[in-house]
Design an enzyme around this catalytic site. Sequence first.
Site, mmCIF file in Angstrom:
data_model
loop_
_atom_site.group_PDB
_atom_site.id
_atom_site.type_symbol
_atom_site.label_atom_id
_atom_site.label_comp_id
_atom_site.label_asym_id
_atom_site.label_seq_id
_atom_site.Cartn_x
_atom_site.Cartn_y
_atom_site.Cartn_z
ATOM 1 N N ASP A 171 -53.090 -11.566 45.265
ATOM 2 C CA ASP A 171 -51.917 -11.504 44.398
ATOM 3 C C ASP A 171 -51.819 -10.104 43.794
ATOM 4 O O ASP A 171 -52.811 -9.565 43.280
ATOM 5 C CB ASP A 171 -52.021 -12.551 43.279
ATOM 6 N N ASN A 179 -41.302 -4.847 38.811
ATOM 7 C CA ASN A 179 -39.889 -5.174 39.004
ATOM 8 C C ASN A 179 -39.060 -4.832 37.774
ATOM 9 O O ASN A 179 -37.964 -4.271 37.878
ATOM 10 C CB ASN A 179 -39.729 -6.656 39.332
ATOM 11 N N HIS A 184 -35.947 -4.162 41.487
ATOM 12 C CA HIS A 184 -36.396 -5.038 42.574
ATOM 13 C C HIS A 184 -36.480 -4.321 43.920
ATOM 14 O O HIS A 184 -37.257 -4.720 44.784
ATOM 15 C CB HIS A 184 -35.482 -6.257 42.670
ATOM 16 N N ASP A 188 -39.636 -4.529 46.274
ATOM 17 C CA ASP A 188 -39.648 -4.844 47.706
ATOM 18 C C ASP A 188 -40.461 -3.807 48.481
ATOM 19 O O ASP A 188 -41.202 -4.149 49.416
ATOM 20 C CB ASP A 188 -38.223 -4.894 48.251
ATOM 21 N N GLU A 214 -45.290 -12.457 45.345
ATOM 22 C CA GLU A 214 -46.219 -11.345 45.520
ATOM 23 C C GLU A 214 -47.594 -11.822 45.992
ATOM 24 O O GLU A 214 -48.595 -11.112 45.866
ATOM 25 C CB GLU A 214 -46.381 -10.564 44.207
#
Length: 305
Positions: A171, A179, A184, A188, A214
């Site tokens: 994770d 973010n 965002h 990405d 994630e």
Amino acid sequence: MVTLASKNRRIEPSSNGAEAIGKLQLDISTRLHSSLESEDVLRNFFHALSKLMSCDGLHYRDTEHEIDIQIGHHKSHSALYRLKKEESNMGELRFSRRHRFAEAELITIESLIGLLVTPLHNARLYHAAIQGSHVDSLTGLRNRRALENCMQREIPLAHRHNNPLSILVLDIDLFKEINDTHGHLIGDECLQHIAKILKNALRAGDQAFRYGGEEFVIQLSECDSSNAYYCAERIRSQIAATPLTTTSKRIELSCSIGCATLKASDNFESLFNRADQAMYEAKRQGRNRCAQEAEKNTQDNKKIA
């Protein structure tokens, strides 16, 4: 259209051979359209051909769709065909056996391959559609559905052969902050960056999956708990040492990884839950670290960023 890796031949089969081929063509044509699985199509073709002539093995390789199928056994003498349908390259088909194929036999094979091209093309399209549904479009890694299918196969195999099998749950630390701070689109890019590191870090035979958000899962074949932890540490350190660099930003990344190894009583759910709990423990210990599964874990598993 079939392209053959040799010169054209003009030898005609005998009348008896032609009659046998005619019957075989009807049989093959029916069988080849009975499945959309590439291996089924090729296996039906191979079995039908084996009724007409000696053939020890068939090998089909299509690099574009990552299809590699071996039926029977490879031997020293072979005939190689490069397949095309219209403008589409369909890969290579190799027949092999202990002794050379006669010219008349090669003509027979060529005539029968014409029946194979369309059903094999349809099987390739079906394979591509299935593979597409199992791939995460953002990262290019396989997705959660693919992971579940993979483990349904790998866990029984590991149990049957008494081989070790481990998984890692990874994770990204503080991903929500990335973010919120950078947007965002940068988030990405971070996911794609992690996916690229995972692809480069894994051994042949291991697989990485984007589980969701994630979170990633890595399947480690024939890997015991100590080696799984070593692999997790190697991945963690590579991520920590490789920041994401864009045209305007440099973003330091870290991850927390949990490790679990298959037990005799495990299914995928129980194995995953132990790795997931270990990942939470790594978060609790301060993030940017790895943790191995505990025999008992009674702590609260509330999500930590």
